[in-house]
Enzyme design. Sequence first.
Site, PDB file in Angstrom:
ATOM      1  N   ASP A 205       0.854  -1.208   0.000  1.00  0.00           N
ATOM      2  CA  ASP A 205       0.000   0.000   0.000  1.00  0.00           C
ATOM      3  C   ASP A 205       0.879   1.244   0.000  1.00  0.00           C
ATOM      4  O   ASP A 205       1.961   1.244   0.577  1.00  0.00           O
ATOM      5  CB  ASP A 205      -0.845   0.038   1.299  1.00  0.00           C
ATOM      6  CG  ASP A 205      -1.825  -1.141   1.357  1.00  0.00           C
ATOM      7  OD1 ASP A 205      -2.150  -1.673   0.279  1.00  0.00           O
ATOM      8  OD2 ASP A 205      -2.229  -1.535   2.466  1.00  0.00           O
TER       9      ASP A 205
ATOM     10  N   ASP B 268       0.263   7.176   8.577  1.00  0.00           N
ATOM     11  CA  ASP B 268       0.679   5.800   8.916  1.00  0.00           C
ATOM     12  C   ASP B 268       2.032   5.831   9.611  1.00  0.00           C
ATOM     13  O   ASP B 268       2.270   5.173  10.612  1.00  0.00           O
ATOM     14  CB  ASP B 268       0.870   4.981   7.626  1.00  0.00           C
ATOM     15  CG  ASP B 268      -0.443   4.521   7.044  1.00  0.00           C
ATOM     16  OD1 ASP B 268      -0.430   3.975   5.926  1.00  0.00           O
ATOM     17  OD2 ASP B 268      -1.472   4.717   7.699  1.00  0.00           O
TER      18      ASP B 268
ATOM     19  N   GLU C 287       3.204  -3.553  10.632  1.00  0.00           N
ATOM     20  CA  GLU C 287       2.945  -3.658   9.201  1.00  0.00           C
ATOM     21  C   GLU C 287       3.876  -2.733   8.432  1.00  0.00           C
ATOM     22  O   GLU C 287       4.234  -2.992   7.290  1.00  0.00           O
ATOM     23  CB  GLU C 287       1.490  -3.325   8.849  1.00  0.00           C
ATOM     24  CG  GLU C 287       1.267  -3.461   7.323  1.00  0.00           C
ATOM     25  CD  GLU C 287      -0.148  -3.167   6.851  1.00  0.00           C
ATOM     26  OE1 GLU C 287      -0.789  -2.252   7.381  1.00  0.00           O
ATOM     27  OE2 GLU C 287      -0.578  -3.872   5.925  1.00  0.00           O
ATOM     28  N   GLU C 288       4.280  -1.637   9.074  1.00  0.00           N
ATOM     29  CA  GLU C 288       5.110  -0.643   8.380  1.00  0.00           C
ATOM     30  C   GLU C 288       6.591  -0.964   8.451  1.00  0.00           C
ATOM     31  O   GLU C 288       7.405  -0.215   7.920  1.00  0.00           O
ATOM     32  CB  GLU C 288       4.870   0.756   8.977  1.00  0.00           C
ATOM     33  CG  GLU C 288       3.435   1.221   9.026  1.00  0.00           C
ATOM     34  CD  GLU C 288       2.740   1.234   7.652  1.00  0.00           C
ATOM     35  OE1 GLU C 288       1.524   1.418   7.626  1.00  0.00           O
ATOM     36  OE2 GLU C 288       3.420   1.042   6.611  1.00  0.00           O
TER      37      GLU C 288
ATOM     38  N   ASP D 171      -0.691  -3.101  13.679  1.00  0.00           N
ATOM     39  CA  ASP D 171      -0.916  -2.361  12.443  1.00  0.00           C
ATOM     40  C   ASP D 171      -1.208  -0.939  12.912  1.00  0.00           C
ATOM     41  O   ASP D 171      -2.275  -0.685  13.450  1.00  0.00           O
ATOM     42  CB  ASP D 171      -2.095  -2.969  11.671  1.00  0.00           C
ATOM     43  CG  ASP D 171      -2.315  -2.277  10.337  1.00  0.00           C
ATOM     44  OD1 ASP D 171      -3.132  -2.764   9.542  1.00  0.00           O
ATOM     45  OD2 ASP D 171      -1.661  -1.232  10.107  1.00  0.00           O
TER      46      ASP D 171
ATOM     47  N   LEU E 284      -1.913   1.978  11.593  1.00  0.00           N
ATOM     48  CA  LEU E 284      -3.070   2.714  11.067  1.00  0.00           C
ATOM     49  C   LEU E 284      -3.678   1.916   9.918  1.00  0.00           C
ATOM     50  O   LEU E 284      -3.318   2.047   8.758  1.00  0.00           O
ATOM     51  CB  LEU E 284      -2.660   4.119  10.621  1.00  0.00           C
ATOM     52  CG  LEU E 284      -3.735   5.194  10.816  1.00  0.00           C
ATOM     53  CD1 LEU E 284      -4.206   5.251  12.261  1.00  0.00           C
ATOM     54  CD2 LEU E 284      -3.205   6.563  10.433  1.00  0.00           C
ATOM     55  N   ASP E 285      -4.648   1.056  10.299  1.00  0.00           N
ATOM     56  CA  ASP E 285      -5.271   0.170   9.306  1.00  0.00           C
ATOM     57  C   ASP E 285      -6.368   0.936   8.560  1.00  0.00           C
ATOM     58  O   ASP E 285      -7.092   1.724   9.158  1.00  0.00           O
ATOM     59  CB  ASP E 285      -5.886  -1.016  10.048  1.00  0.00           C
ATOM     60  CG  ASP E 285      -6.727  -1.865   9.134  1.00  0.00           C
ATOM     61  OD1 ASP E 285      -6.140  -2.570   8.297  1.00  0.00           O
ATOM     62  OD2 ASP E 285      -7.963  -1.770   9.208  1.00  0.00           O
TER      63      ASP E 285
ATOM     64  N   GLU F 284      -3.424  -8.305  12.268  1.00  0.00           N
ATOM     65  CA  GLU F 284      -4.798  -7.913  11.945  1.00  0.00           C
ATOM     66  C   GLU F 284      -5.770  -9.011  12.380  1.00  0.00           C
ATOM     67  O   GLU F 284      -6.573  -8.821  13.295  1.00  0.00           O
ATOM     68  CB  GLU F 284      -4.934  -7.629  10.428  1.00  0.00           C
ATOM     69  CG  GLU F 284      -4.222  -6.358   9.987  1.00  0.00           C
ATOM     70  CD  GLU F 284      -4.284  -6.114   8.474  1.00  0.00           C
ATOM     71  OE1 GLU F 284      -4.456  -7.077   7.704  1.00  0.00           O
ATOM     72  OE2 GLU F 284      -4.166  -4.941   8.066  1.00  0.00           O
TER      73      GLU F 284
HETATM   74  P1  P6P Z   1     -10.136  -4.002  -0.285  1.00  0.00           P
HETATM   75  C1  P6P Z   1      -7.333  -1.609   4.312  1.00  0.00           C
HETATM   76  O1  P6P Z   1      -6.401  -1.295   3.281  1.00  0.00           O
HETATM   77  C2  P6P Z   1      -7.329  -3.112   4.527  1.00  0.00           C
HETATM   78  O2  P6P Z   1      -6.053  -3.558   4.864  1.00  0.00           O
HETATM   79  C3  P6P Z   1      -8.349  -3.484   5.600  1.00  0.00           C
HETATM   80  O3  P6P Z   1      -8.458  -2.526   6.586  1.00  0.00           O
HETATM   81  C4  P6P Z   1      -9.634  -3.639   4.807  1.00  0.00           C
HETATM   82  O4  P6P Z   1     -10.549  -4.537   5.404  1.00  0.00           O
HETATM   83  C5  P6P Z   1      -9.130  -4.181   3.465  1.00  0.00           C
HETATM   84  O5  P6P Z   1      -7.763  -3.780   3.333  1.00  0.00           O
HETATM   85  C6  P6P Z   1      -9.909  -3.620   2.302  1.00  0.00           C
HETATM   86  O6  P6P Z   1      -9.412  -4.249   1.134  1.00  0.00           O
HETATM   87  O7  P6P Z   1      -9.418  -4.931  -1.239  1.00  0.00           O
HETATM   88  O8  P6P Z   1     -11.596  -4.391  -0.098  1.00  0.00           O
HETATM   89  O9  P6P Z   1      -9.960  -2.538  -0.585  1.00  0.00           O
END
Ligand code: P6P
Length: 332
Positions: free
Chosen positions: A65, A71, A94-95, A115, A117-118, A273
């Site tokens: 990402d 983040d 994650e970072e 994580d 900032l998810d 996660e």
């Molecule tokens: P998609 C956000 O980037 C994430 O890691 C999660 O928080 C979220 O559930 C998922 O990815 C969303 O993924 O492919 O539906 O955009």
Amino acid sequence: MMHNKIISLDEHIIRSQRNLPYATGELSSLLRDIGLASKIVSREVNKAGLVDIAGRADVENQSGDDVQKLDMLANDLLISCLRNSGECCGIASEEEEDFKTIETHKFSKYVVLFDPLDGSSNIDVNVSIGTIFAIYRRKTFDGECTKYDFLQKGVKQVAAGYVLYGSSTMLVYTTGRGVNGFTLDPSIGEFCLSHPNIQIPKSGKVYSVNQGNYNKYPSGARAYIDHCMNSDYSLRYIGSMVADVHRTLIKGGIFFYPATKSKPEGKLRLLYECNPLAMLIEGAGGKASNGRERILEIEPHELHQKTAVFMGSPMMVEEAEAYIREAELVTT
Ligand code: P6P
């Protein structure tokens, strides 16, 4: 007018510790430090739209990402709070490509995975995002922590939680004895107990999945989505796992991210996660699996390992698992 007594996060942690005769206070101190870091992140998230920190940092993380500046700020804040806490000997994020040893406390008892900032893709459109954390007791006891201290099954977590930066900031955590939610009162800078002993409804009428990937999912997942669409269910999908799982925890329903053709191991990360959120969902009476196997029993082999995930109301997860089993019988 008598006000109900406010129970702060710190007070709740101390009270809970009193119920654990063998507790030495280190875990309590670690939880309080995570609470502090969350308050600082909340302050920064809430002003992101005003300050030029919501822009991209032109850096990629382990998930590929685009890393937003927020983040990185959240990551740095959590690392510095944990470094100063004295109770944590190592962290994985994650970072960060690899785990980090906290040299000044390399003999401490706990490791923390998070994580920071998810939901990063939602940062600059003002949609709820979250922090997820998992705490393990280290397995090795001499010298600095090793990767084996981090590669532990989810059942070994001593505590897990998330912080949801939404219309209000909420911290939800468990140490295995109930799931409790705290809402940040900015006027006093305290997380206050607002959702004691959360219990997830046994079933629900909301399914949460990225329907746009429908044609990329395996047949069992597609069959379950067809079932949801033919029932009187509603589809709710925010695209931030913490927000989707929090709604599922409070109102009931199922959140799932199956494996896809392009992501055969799934998209979401096991260690920081799915495992912590699975501990919370199960602690509230729900279920969490990869469609076949309990999330918390999955053997980790690497820090950024991915998994398919189905979690939420037990009856709905069992329903989804039944569709997956049936599809496997047909294809075998
Ligand atoms: P998609 C956000 O980037 C994430 O890691 C999660 O928080 C979220 O559930 C998922 O990815 C969303 O993924 O492919 O539906 O955009």
